[in-house]
Enzyme design. Structure first.
Site, PDB file in Angstrom:
ATOM      1  N   GLN A 221     -12.877  -3.526 -22.217  1.00  0.00           N
ATOM      2  CA  GLN A 221     -11.573  -3.846 -22.806  1.00  0.00           C
ATOM      3  C   GLN A 221     -11.723  -4.833 -23.962  1.00  0.00           C
ATOM      4  O   GLN A 221     -10.757  -5.106 -24.664  1.00  0.00           O
ATOM      5  CB  GLN A 221     -10.651  -4.467 -21.747  1.00  0.00           C
ATOM      6  CG  GLN A 221     -10.258  -3.501 -20.644  1.00  0.00           C
ATOM      7  CD  GLN A 221      -9.333  -4.117 -19.618  1.00  0.00           C
ATOM      8  OE1 GLN A 221      -9.570  -3.968 -18.423  1.00  0.00           O
ATOM      9  NE2 GLN A 221      -8.268  -4.781 -20.015  1.00  0.00           N
ATOM     10  N   ARG A 368      -3.268  -6.356 -14.727  1.00  0.00           N
ATOM     11  CA  ARG A 368      -2.025  -6.090 -15.480  1.00  0.00           C
ATOM     12  C   ARG A 368      -1.165  -7.350 -15.522  1.00  0.00           C
ATOM     13  O   ARG A 368       0.008  -7.352 -15.137  1.00  0.00           O
ATOM     14  CB  ARG A 368      -1.272  -4.925 -14.855  1.00  0.00           C
ATOM     15  CG  ARG A 368      -0.462  -4.178 -15.890  1.00  0.00           C
ATOM     16  CD  ARG A 368      -0.005  -2.832 -15.432  1.00  0.00           C
ATOM     17  NE  ARG A 368       0.678  -2.165 -16.541  1.00  0.00           N
ATOM     18  CZ  ARG A 368       1.011  -0.917 -16.558  1.00  0.00           C
ATOM     19  NH1 ARG A 368       0.742  -0.149 -15.564  1.00  0.00           N
ATOM     20  NH2 ARG A 368       1.637  -0.391 -17.592  1.00  0.00           N
ATOM     21  N   CYS A 369      -1.797  -8.423 -15.977  1.00  0.00           N
ATOM     22  CA  CYS A 369      -1.188  -9.739 -15.876  1.00  0.00           C
ATOM     23  C   CYS A 369      -1.776 -10.623 -16.964  1.00  0.00           C
ATOM     24  O   CYS A 369      -2.916 -10.437 -17.362  1.00  0.00           O
ATOM     25  CB  CYS A 369      -1.525 -10.300 -14.499  1.00  0.00           C
ATOM     26  SG  CYS A 369      -1.414 -12.079 -14.334  1.00  0.00           S
ATOM     27  N   GLU A 738       2.536  -5.471 -19.281  1.00  0.00           N
ATOM     28  CA  GLU A 738       2.430  -6.003 -17.926  1.00  0.00           C
ATOM     29  C   GLU A 738       3.749  -6.449 -17.333  1.00  0.00           C
ATOM     30  O   GLU A 738       3.784  -6.840 -16.164  1.00  0.00           O
ATOM     31  CB  GLU A 738       1.502  -7.215 -17.959  1.00  0.00           C
ATOM     32  CG  GLU A 738       0.250  -6.897 -18.669  1.00  0.00           C
ATOM     33  CD  GLU A 738      -0.553  -8.113 -19.039  1.00  0.00           C
ATOM     34  OE1 GLU A 738      -1.736  -7.933 -19.253  1.00  0.00           O
ATOM     35  OE2 GLU A 738      -0.006  -9.212 -19.120  1.00  0.00           O
TER      36      GLU A 738
END
Ligand code: CDP
Length: 784
Positions: A221, A368-369, A738
Site C-alpha cells: 500500500q 480501514r482506519c 474508512e
C-alpha cells in the site's frame, strides 16, 4: 426526446470505474499472476507454539527433498545482519526466529524450491526442537510483575510494557470532573480483528546479481516508503531498488507493514540469483500478518444533570503482540486516538495510553482506519449511549445538545485537533428524518409493553483523515506529504502519475476526474498510473483515507500549475494579453468574446509546436503537496434491530447512513466505499473475532472460525449525504474510504443496548453474537 450528453467525468459525475473493464473481465494483473523466467517459490515454516525457546533447528530432511534449492534459517540471515528488522514504530521484529518464538505462526525457516508445492511439503519437514515457555495472552497478564518477559533480547527491557502516552490536559479535566453533577463510566474492549483482504500478501523478488538491481513486485500500500525502508534494512542502494505494486485485491491496512516474508524472499533472490515468489495462504494471512484493534478502553464522562458534557477521561491498554509494529505517526504512540472527543464540544479531555507485549502476532494495523480513530469513535459513541441510558435521555437529543455547532468551525478540540468544517446537527436531522425516528420510538414503546425487544442505535462519528501536515505527522521519519505528476501529450491526452496506490478504491477514475475538472481533458483521455517507484513521484501511499485529501489535492494543484502555463500559450495563440484570457471547462477564451477560443487540446498541441518566444516546450509538471491540516469527515448512522428473547438473535431491520465527506468526486464510488465499510462494520460488530486460548493458540485462523459477512447476512443500507466542503482542500474534498468502518460498529452495538438497556444490560462487547446476547438476557431475567 431529450438526448443525454455523455458524462465527461467532471467532479460530481458518477462515471463508471475505468479500471473495472479489466477487473470484471479477469484481466487484472495481481501479484500471483506474475511469473518470471527461472522463478523459484518460497514457503515458510512457522512456529506451532506461542512462546518457546529454540534449542536447535534441523533442516536436513527439508534440504533432501528433490526440487529444494535452499533452506533459510535465522542463523543464516544473522550472518548477513538480517535476522532482525526495524518496525514502522521504531521497535525491532525477528525476520526469522533465532533465540525464541514469540507468537504462534511466527516465521522460523523458509524453504526455496522449484515448485510451490515442493516448497510447502519441505517446509513441514524442518525440525525444530523447542523448550516451551508459558504464554502471555492478555495485556493485563503481560503487565503482572511475575509475567514471563517476552522481549528478553532487548537491552534494558525488564517488563512487557512498551509505552506510556498522554494527550489533553489532565488538570483541566480533573477540574471539569470536580464540577460535574454526575460521571458516567464504561469499560469496553474492541477485540482483535483482521482486515482479511480477498488477496493475501506476497512478493516476487527479482534481484539481478550482475547489476545489483532489485525489482520487487509487492502487495504494497506504500511502495515508495517501502523502497526507502528496504534500502535502510538491507543496505541496498536505493536507486537499485524498484518496487512495483501491481493490481491489489484489497488492503485495508493489512498491506502497510513490511513482513518477514518480503525480506527473506529478497535475501534469497540475492543469494541464489533467481527470482523468488512468496504468497501467503489464507491461514498464514489470518494468523501472522496485520491484526487490528485489541484495545481495552475505559472511559469516564463528566456531565451536568441536563446532559451537557463537561469533560472526558480515557484510559487505554493496547495489546500490541510480540513486536510493536503499528504503522502510525511517530509522535503518537497510540495513533490518532485523541480524536476521542468526537463530534462533541467537550471543554476538557485527557487520554492515557499504555501498550504491552503479548505472545500474539504483531497487531496495531489500522484496519480501514486512520491510526486508531476507529477505536476512539467506538468508545465515545458507546459512552454517549451509556450516558443517555443512565440519565434517561434520548440518544439523539443528548448528541444534539452537545454537538460542536456549525459556527464553531474551525474548532480546536480539547486534545489539540483543529477540526476544519462540519455541520453535525444537519447530518443527524437528515438521518432521523430518513429513518422516521419519532414513529419508531413510539413503536418501540408499544413493543416494550408487550415484552418485545426492539432497539434504535445512534452514532454520530467524526474522523480525522489525510495525514500530514508533514511537520506533525511522519512514518518512520518520512514526512506525510503526497505527490502527483501530470504530463499532457501533444494530442491533448494525458498521463497522471501518483505517489498513492489504489487497492480497489477506484483511483484510476476519480483522480482522472480531478484533472478533468481542472483542465477540461475528458477523464477517458487520462491514464492514471500508480505503484511503480521508478515511474511515479515519491509518496507515502494509501491508507488512513489519505489519498483524496493529500494525493487528490496534489492532483488539483499540479493541474492548476499546467493550467497557468496553458493560459500563457492560449494568450499567444489568441494574440491577446494573458490577463484577458479566461478558462471554463477546457476552453480558453478572450474575456468578452467567447467565440474567440482555444481548447485545452489546441493548447497542448501548441505546447510542442507553437510556443511563445522563450517558453520551455511541453506541458507537464509535478507537485508535492503537504496539507495544511487533516480533513474531518463525519456522519450519523442509525440502526434498528429486533431481538429474539428465546435465542438472543439480533436482526438488523434497517440502517440509515448519512455521510459528509465534503465535495464528492464520484458519488457512485463514494457510495461503493461506504457500502463496503458498512459491511465491514457490521461484520466487526456481530461476527468477527480472532481469539486465543490460554496457550496462545490462535482460534480464528480460517474463514469457518473467522466469519466474514456475506450478502446473506448484510443488511440493506439506506444512504444519505450532506456536503460541507473542507475549506483548506483545493477541491473541498475530505477522505471517505474508512468513514463507515469507523462510524458503524457503535451504531450496531448501541442498537442492541437500546433494546435491552431497560433490563439493566449496559454493555455487550463485540462481536455481539446471539449467545452473548442471550446470556446477558438470561442474567438480567429477560430471556425466554
Ligand atoms: O486513501 P483511500 O483511497 O483509501 O481513501 P479515499 O481518499 O477516501 O478515497 C476512496 C475513493 O473514494 C477514491 O477513489 C476517492 O477518490 C473517492 N472519493 C471521492 O470520490 N470523493 C471524496 N470526497 C472522497 C473520496
Amino acid at each position: 426526446m431529450a438526448v443525454e450528453t455523455p458524462l465527461k467525468g467532471n467532479i460530481g459525475d458518477s462515471i463508471k470505474r475505468k479500471e473495472d473493464d479489466r477487473f470484471i473481465r479477469g484481466r487484472g494483473n495481481y501479484l500471483d499472476d506474475i511469473v518470471l523466467p527461472g522463478m523459484l517459490y518460497m514457503a515458510i515454516h512457522r512456529s506451532p507454539f506461542a512462546h518457546a525457546r529454540i534449542k536447535s533447528i534441523n533442516t536436513d530432511a527439508a534440504q533432501a527433498v528433490p526440487g529444494v534449492v535452499a533452506v533459510v534459517t535465522g542463523a543464516l540471515l544473522a550472518q548477513h545482519k538480517l535476522a532482525w528488522m526495524p518496525t514502522l514504530s521504531g521497535d525491532t521484529q525477528a525476520v526469522l526466529a533465532t533465540d525464541k518464538v514469540r507468537f504462534q505462526g511466527q516465521e522460523v525457516a523458509c524453504v526455496i524450491a522449484t515448485d510451490p508445492y515442493v516448497a510447502r511439503d519441505a517446509a513441514m519437514l524442518v525440525e525444530v526442537d523447542y523448550d516451551v515457555l508459558p504464554a502471555v495472552v492478555t495485556p493485563q497478564q503481560a503487565l503482572q510483575p511475575d509475567a514471563p518477559l517476552i522481549r528478553d533480547e532487548k537491552e534494558g527491557q525488564t517488563s512487557n510494557h512498551i509505552y506510556h502516552w498522554e494527550a489533553g490536559d489532565k488538570a483541566k479535566t480533573d477540574e471539569a470532573f470536580a464540577k460535574a453533577d454526575r460521571v458516567v463510566k464504561l469499560d469496553t474492549f474492541y477485540p482483535r480483528c483482521h482486515p482479511s483482504p480477498l488477496e493475501t500478501c506476497g512478493i516476487v523478488a527479482d534481484v539481478n546479481s550482475a547489476t545489483g538491481h532489485a525489482t520487487l513486485y509487492m502487495t504494497s500500500q506504500a511502495p515508495h516508503a517501502h523502497r526507502t525502508l528496504f534500502a535502510i534494512v538491507a543496505g541496498l542502494p536505493e536507486q537499485n531498488i524498484r518496487i512495483i505494486s501491481p493490481d491489489i485485491g484489497g488492503g485495508f491496512g493489512n498491506k502497510v507493514p513490511i513482513y518477514p516474508g518480503y525480506v527473506v524472499a529478497t535475501a534469497a533472490s540475492l543469494l541464489i540469483g533467481k527470482p523468488v515468489k512468496w504468497v501467503e495462504d489464507r491461514s498464514e494471512n489470518l494468523i501472522s500478518t496485520g491484526f487490528a484493534r485489541d484495545f481495552h478502553m475505559s472511559g469516564e464522562m463528566a456531565l451536568r444533570n441536563d446532559g451537557r458534557m463537561l469533560g472526558l477521561r480515557v484510559k487505554l491498554l493496547s495489546d500490541n503482540g510480540a513486536f510493536y509494529a503499528d504503522a502510525q505517526p511517530t509522535k503518537f504512540k497510540a495513533g490518532l486516538f485523541h480524536i476521542v472527543t468526537g463530534s462533541y464540544d467537550v471543554a476538557a479531555a485527557h487520554v492515557e495510553a499504555d501498550g504491552a507485549y503479548t505472545n500474539k502476532a504483531p497487531g496495531g494495523v489500522a484496519y480501514r482506519c486512520s491510526f486508531r480513530v476507529t477505536e476512539a469513535s467506538y468508545l465515545i459513541e458507546r459512552l454517549v449511549e451509556s450516558a443517555a441510558l443512565e440519565m434517561n435521555l434520548d440518544p439523539a437529543d443528548i448528541r444534539l445538545k452537545n454537538f460542536i455547532q456549525p459556527e464553531q468551525f474551525p474548532y480546536m478540540s480539547a486534545t489539540g485537533f483543529e477540526y476544519d468544517s462540519g455541520n453535525y446537527p444537519k447530518a443527524m436531522q437528515l438521518a432521523l428524518d430518513k429513518l422516521g425516528y419519532k414513529e419508531l420510538r413510539k413503536e418501540q414503546a408499544e413493543k416494550r409493553k408487550k415484552g418485545e425487544l426492539m432497539g434504535i442505535g445512534v452514532a454520530s462519528f467524526t474522523e480525522v483523515v489525510g495525514a500530514g501536515p508533514g511537520k506533525h505527522y511522519d512514518i518512520a521519519g518520512l514526512r506525510m506529504f503526497d505527490s502527483a505528476e501530470l504530463r499532457v501529450h501533444p494530442t491533448g491526452k494525458a498521463i497522471l502519475k501518483l505517489g498513492v496506490k489504489s487497492q480497489g478504491q477506484g483511483h484510476e477514475t476519480t483522480f482522472a476526474q480531478i484533472v478533468t475538472e481542472e483542465l477540461g481533458i475528458p477523464a477517458a483521455d487520462i491514464e492514471v498510473q500508480e505503484g511503480d517507484t521508478d515511474n511515479t513521484p515519491y509518496g507515502l501511499g494509501t491508507y488512513a483515507s489519505r489519498s483524496t485529501p493529500v494525493g487528490g489535492a496534489a492532483t488539483a494543484m499540479v493541474s492548476r500549475k499546467l493550467r497557468d502555463k496553458a493560459k500563457k500559450i492560449a494568450a499567444h495563440l489568441l494574440e491577446a494579453s494573458e490577463a484577458d484570457i479566461e478558462f471554463d471547462h477546457g476552453k480558453f477564451f478572450v474575456r468578452g468574446s467567447p467565440s474567440k477560443s482555444k481548447t485545452i487540446q489546441d493548447v497542448a498541441f501548441a505546447a510542442y509546436t507553437n510556443l511563445p518566444d522563450g517558453m520551455e516546450a511541453g506541458l507537464e509538471g509535478v507537485t508535492y503537496y503537504d496539507p495544511p491540516n487533516m480533513t474531518f469527515p463525519f456522519g450519523t448512522y442509525l440502526v434498528v434491530v429486533d431481538i429474539d428473547r428465546g435465542t438472543g438473535q439480533v436482526k438488523v431491520r434497517r440502517m440509515v447512513a448519512v455521510d459528509d465527506c465534503g465535495v464528492r468526486i464520484n458519488p457512485m464510488i463514494v457510495e461503493g466505499q461506504l457500502h463496503g465499510g458498512l459491511t465491514e462494520g457490521f461484520g466487526i460488530a456481530f461476527m468477527q473475532l480472532i481469539t486465543f486460548d490460554e496457550e496462545g493458540n490462535c482460534l480464528g485462523s480460517n474463514f469457518t472460525d473467522y466469519l466474514l459477512p456475506t450478502a446473506w447476512e448484510t443488511p440493506k443500507f439506506e444512504m444519505g449525504e450532506t456536503v460541507t466542503p473542507s475549506p483548506h482542500h483545493p477541491i473541498g474534498a475530505k477522505g471517505v474510504g474508512e468513514s463507515a468502518t469507523v462510524g458503524s460498529p457503535a451504531a450496531f452495538v448501541n442498537a442492541v443496548i437500546d433494546a435491552v438497556g431497560h433490563l439493566g444490560i449496559k454493555n455487550i462487547d463485540m462481536p455481539v453474537t446471539s449467545d452473548k446476547v442471550w446470556t446477558a438476557l438470561k442474567e438480567a431475567g429477560g430471556a425466554e
